[in-house]
Design a protein around this motif. Structure first.
Motif, short mmCIF file in Angstrom:
data_model
loop_
_atom_site.label_atom_id
_atom_site.label_comp_id
_atom_site.label_asym_id
_atom_site.label_seq_id
_atom_site.Cartn_x
_atom_site.Cartn_y
_atom_site.Cartn_z
N TYR A 33 0.81 -1.31 0.01
CA TYR A 33 -0.02 -0.12 0.06
C TYR A 33 0.97 1.33 -0.08
CZ TYR A 33 -3.09 3.72 1.66
OH TYR A 33 -3.90 4.68 1.88
N PHE A 34 1.74 1.47 0.78
CA PHE A 34 2.72 2.44 1.02
C PHE A 34 3.81 2.59 -0.18
CE2 PHE A 34 0.89 2.56 5.29
CZ PHE A 34 0.53 4.08 5.37
N ALA A 35 3.86 1.79 -0.77
CA ALA A 35 4.69 1.79 -2.04
C ALA A 35 3.88 2.59 -3.22
CB ALA A 35 5.16 0.17 -2.82
N GLU A 36 2.58 2.34 -3.29
CA GLU A 36 1.70 3.04 -4.10
C GLU A 36 1.23 4.36 -3.54
OE1 GLU A 36 -2.31 2.73 -6.73
OE2 GLU A 36 -1.43 0.82 -5.87
N TYR A 37 1.27 4.58 -2.42
CA TYR A 37 0.56 5.77 -1.81
C TYR A 37 1.78 6.29 -0.64
CZ TYR A 37 -3.73 4.25 -3.81
OH TYR A 37 -4.63 4.12 -4.71
N PRO A 38 2.86 6.48 -0.89
CA PRO A 38 3.88 7.20 0.00
C PRO A 38 3.49 8.37 0.52
CG PRO A 38 4.77 7.18 -2.10
CD PRO A 38 3.46 6.57 -2.35
N ASP A 39 2.72 9.00 -0.28
CA ASP A 39 2.61 10.54 0.52
C ASP A 39 1.28 10.61 1.29
OD1 ASP A 39 0.65 10.28 -1.69
OD2 ASP A 39 0.86 12.29 -2.37
N GLN A 40 1.01 9.62 1.89
CA GLN A 40 -0.48 9.55 2.71
C GLN A 40 -0.28 10.54 3.84
OE1 GLN A 40 -2.88 6.11 3.63
NE2 GLN A 40 -2.31 6.58 5.74
N ILE A 41 -1.33 11.41 3.88
CA ILE A 41 -1.47 12.05 5.05
C ILE A 41 -2.64 11.68 5.68
CG2 ILE A 41 -1.95 14.41 6.10
CD1 ILE A 41 -0.23 15.38 3.68
N ALA A 42 -2.82 11.19 7.03
CA ALA A 42 -3.98 10.71 7.72
C ALA A 42 -4.00 11.49 8.97
CB ALA A 42 -3.81 9.33 7.93
N GLU A 43 -5.23 11.52 9.16
CA GLU A 43 -5.57 12.56 10.49
C GLU A 43 -6.95 11.81 11.34
OE1 GLU A 43 -7.63 16.79 10.76
OE2 GLU A 43 -5.51 16.96 9.97
N ASP A 44 -6.57 11.88 12.66
CA ASP A 44 -7.56 11.18 13.49
C ASP A 44 -8.52 12.29 14.00
OD1 ASP A 44 -6.70 8.47 13.32
OD2 ASP A 44 -5.43 8.89 15.12
N SER A 45 -9.72 12.28 13.79
CA SER A 45 -10.67 13.28 14.43
C SER A 45 -11.00 12.89 15.87
CB SER A 45 -11.86 13.69 13.53
OG SER A 45 -12.71 12.34 13.22
N LEU A 46 -10.96 11.51 16.25
CA LEU A 46 -11.35 11.02 17.46
C LEU A 46 -10.64 9.85 17.59
CD1 LEU A 46 -13.51 10.99 19.77
CD2 LEU A 46 -14.87 9.18 18.45
N VAL A 47 -10.32 9.70 18.71
CA VAL A 47 -9.54 8.25 19.47
C VAL A 47 -10.00 8.15 20.87
CG1 VAL A 47 -7.38 6.94 19.92
CG2 VAL A 47 -7.50 8.44 17.93
N GLU A 48 -10.75 7.08 20.93
CA GLU A 48 -11.59 6.79 22.20
C GLU A 48 -11.46 5.36 22.41
OE1 GLU A 48 -15.67 7.72 22.10
OE2 GLU A 48 -16.11 6.23 20.40
N GLN A 49 -11.29 5.06 23.82
CA GLN A 49 -11.21 3.95 24.50
C GLN A 49 -12.57 3.43 24.39
OE1 GLN A 49 -9.35 3.46 28.29
NE2 GLN A 49 -10.49 1.39 28.91
N VAL A 50 -12.70 1.99 23.88
CA VAL A 50 -14.07 1.47 23.98
C VAL A 50 -14.20 0.10 24.94
CG1 VAL A 50 -14.78 2.44 21.75
CG2 VAL A 50 -13.64 0.01 21.89
N SER A 51 -13.20 -0.21 25.37
CA SER A 51 -13.13 -1.34 26.30
C SER A 51 -11.59 -1.26 26.77
CB SER A 51 -13.33 -2.82 25.71
OG SER A 51 -12.23 -3.18 25.05
N PRO A 52 -11.54 -2.20 27.96
CA PRO A 52 -9.99 -2.13 28.68
C PRO A 52 -8.91 -2.45 27.41
CG PRO A 52 -11.61 -3.07 30.00
CD PRO A 52 -12.05 -3.10 28.57
N LEU A 53 -9.24 -3.12 26.57
CA LEU A 53 -8.17 -3.39 25.58
C LEU A 53 -8.32 -3.28 23.94
CD1 LEU A 53 -7.17 -6.90 26.81
CD2 LEU A 53 -5.91 -4.89 26.95
N ALA A 54 -9.34 -1.93 23.70
CA ALA A 54 -9.81 -1.63 22.69
C ALA A 54 -10.03 -0.09 22.37
CB ALA A 54 -10.92 -2.51 22.04
N ALA A 55 -9.88 0.37 21.33
CA ALA A 55 -10.03 1.89 20.96
C ALA A 55 -10.58 2.10 19.50
CB ALA A 55 -8.78 2.69 21.08
N ARG A 56 -11.43 3.12 19.45
CA ARG A 56 -12.01 3.29 18.17
C ARG A 56 -11.35 4.56 17.72
NH1 ARG A 56 -16.42 6.68 17.79
NH2 ARG A 56 -17.29 6.55 15.92
#
Length: 118
Positions: A55-78
């Motif tokens: 994927y990154f060989a084809e899209y090396p210029d990717q810019i990603a942004e999280d608008s939300l990161v939240e815990q949904v359980s003791p061992l998981a996040a969304r």
């Protein structure tokens, strides 16, 4: 100190943004799974890393942004995210938005990533 899956997700996403393949690989458990409508289902760290590198060989210029990161359980996040990239093969832009749930084991390794595009 209790495990914070939201903070771990932010570190995981930072490694991806930095294209730090060693750090990305270190996040995954050996038997991790990754499912996405774009890549289908992957099982095992080796297959997941092959897909990441491709994927990154084809899209090396990717810019990603999280608008939300939240815990949904003791061992998981969304995370709710958006990204922009350009295909080196076609020159076409890629624009995506979606969410993912990342599940960790008790050692803090990613065991499952479930991606849904909006």
């Amino acid at each position: 100190m209790p495990f914070d899956p939201a903070a771990a997700t932010e570190r995981f996403h930072a490694a991806i943004s930095d294209l730090d393949f060693k750090a990305i690989e270190d996040f995954f458990a050996d038997d991790a799974t990754y499912s996405s409508g774009k890549v289908g289902g992957l099982t095992g760290r080796a297959d997941i890393m092959t897909a990441f590198r491709r994927y990154f060989a084809e899209y090396p210029d990717q810019i990603a942004e999280d608008s939300l990161v939240e815990q949904v359980s003791p061992l998981a996040a969304r995370a709710v995210w958006s990204l922009r990239a350009t295909s080196t093969a076609t020159g076409e832009p890629l624009v995506r938005q979606g969410e993912e749930t990342i599940t960790f084991n008790d050692q803090g390794k990613v065991t499952n990533v479930d991606v849904t595009d909006f």
